[in-house]
Scaffold this active site. Structure first.
Site, short mmCIF file in Angstrom:
data_model
loop_
_atom_site.label_atom_id
_atom_site.label_comp_id
_atom_site.label_asym_id
_atom_site.label_seq_id
_atom_site.Cartn_x
_atom_site.Cartn_y
_atom_site.Cartn_z
N ASP A 126 -1.85 -1.58 2.73
CA ASP A 126 -1.84 -2.16 4.08
C ASP A 126 -1.09 -3.49 4.10
O ASP A 126 -1.10 -4.22 3.11
CB ASP A 126 -3.29 -2.35 4.55
CG ASP A 126 -3.36 -2.48 6.07
OD1 ASP A 126 -2.36 -2.20 6.75
OD2 ASP A 126 -4.43 -2.87 6.56
N ASN B 142 -2.06 7.84 11.87
CA ASN B 142 -0.75 7.18 11.99
C ASN B 142 0.22 7.96 12.89
O ASN B 142 1.21 7.40 13.36
CB ASN B 142 -0.10 6.97 10.62
CG ASN B 142 -0.74 5.86 9.80
OD1 ASN B 142 -0.68 5.87 8.57
ND2 ASN B 142 -1.36 4.90 10.47
C1 FPP Z 1 0.24 0.27 6.40
O1 FPP Z 1 0.75 -1.00 6.76
C2 FPP Z 1 1.27 1.08 5.78
C3 FPP Z 1 1.68 2.31 6.21
C4 FPP Z 1 1.11 3.01 7.38
C5 FPP Z 1 2.80 3.02 5.56
C6 FPP Z 1 2.82 2.99 4.06
C7 FPP Z 1 4.14 3.44 3.62
C8 FPP Z 1 4.87 2.88 2.62
C9 FPP Z 1 4.38 1.79 1.73
C10 FPP Z 1 6.26 3.39 2.48
C11 FPP Z 1 6.63 4.01 1.22
C12 FPP Z 1 5.69 5.06 0.71
C13 FPP Z 1 6.09 5.98 -0.20
C14 FPP Z 1 5.08 6.90 -0.78
C15 FPP Z 1 7.49 6.09 -0.64
P1 FPP Z 1 0.76 -1.40 8.29
O2 FPP Z 1 2.02 -0.91 8.89
O3 FPP Z 1 -0.48 -0.92 8.96
O4 FPP Z 1 0.77 -2.97 8.19
P2 FPP Z 1 0.07 -3.99 9.18
O5 FPP Z 1 -1.43 -3.78 9.06
O6 FPP Z 1 0.47 -5.32 8.65
O7 FPP Z 1 0.61 -3.71 10.56
#
Ligand code: FPP
Length: 249
Positions: free
Chosen positions: A21, A69
């Protein structure tokens, strides 16, 4: 007693499960669009796979995209799917060369745009690798996983191929997405929130939980080491008393 034993303190987890996250906030703090936070997050995934494999950890599961998501803005969803496609194309040779087996878990029927084909090819190519299994949870939800398992068992029972009285935790666990993995020993969530967010609801029953404020793109080898050290200091009891758990060492 679950697969891992109660007691010991100087252990390495067999299986680490991660909620990555903080990509959005990482980007926001740099006045960048959110998708660049996810791109930076992909680099942290690579470093974490390397760090876990180098230490001899058997399995790593990352929560890349949850069932929920799908409700994010269409552009962010499209960019994430594109990033998954690119990441497979870019990393699969090296993952395979490093003897890492790749498995995707989740409702893959919802994926499009070349992703299902790449997933199938990546899984087939790396299927016999033994060093570490890297599970990527995409379109995954813990409740979905449990409901799917229940459906499969119900179908077999209706077809007369399963005695309902014989359903126990082992038969149920065998239907779950992570049926071929040891139970996660260590759960890591970055980004400062303290919740499970519909990740591996069944599998986390006895998992040690570790939360840190680091935003996922900043989660480096030192941050992984800190989590592993804290895990090594924990006494796992699996419902036993402390004294009983010590006796299992
Ligand atoms: C949550 O952070 C993250 C995600 C929903 C996506 C995770 C994906 C990756 C790390 C990309 C690469 C993955 C692979 C397996 C190649 P958020 O967007 O909710 O962050 P925030 O809470 O700060 O808004």
């Amino acid at each position: 007693m679950p697969q891992s034993q109660a007691g010991g303190t100087s252990r390495l987890p067999r299986h680490v499960a991660v909620i990555m996250d903080g990509n959005g906030r990482w980007a926001q703090r740099r006045a960048l669009p959110r998708h660049l936070g996810h791109r930076a997050g992909a680099k942290a995934v690579r470093a974490t796979v390397e760090g876990c494999a180098r230490r001899g950890i058997e399995a790593l599961t990352v929560f890349a995209f949850s069932s929920e998501n799908w409700q994010r803005p269409g552009e962010e969803v499209d960019r994430l799917m594109q990033l998954f496609v690119e990441s497979i194309d870019k990393e699969i040779d090296e993952l395979h060369a490093n003897q890492i087996r790749v498995r995707f878990i989740g409702d893959l029927s919802r994926l499009r745009d070349g992703l299902p084909e790449r997933i199938a090819a990546a899984e087939a190519r790396t299927a016999r690798n033994k060093r570490m299994t890297f599970y990527v949870a995409v379109s995954y939800g813990g409740r979905w996983d449990i409901v799917e398992a229940a459906r499969r068992l119900a179908r077999r029972a209706v077809a007369g191929k399963l005695d309902v009285a014989g359903i126990d935790e082992a038969t149920f666990g065998a239907e779950l997405q992570l049926h071929d993995a040891p139970e996660p020993d260590l759960f890591i969530r970055t980004g400062g929130d303290h919740r499970i967010s519909n990740f591996l609801l069944w599998n986390l029953a006895y998992t040690e939980l570790y939360f840190c404020d680091t935003l996922w793109p900043d989660f480096d080898d030192e941050a992984l080491e800190t989590a592993l050290r804290q895990f090594a200091r924990r006494q796992r009891r699996f419902g036993l008393t402390g004294a009983q758990a010590q006796g299992h060492e």
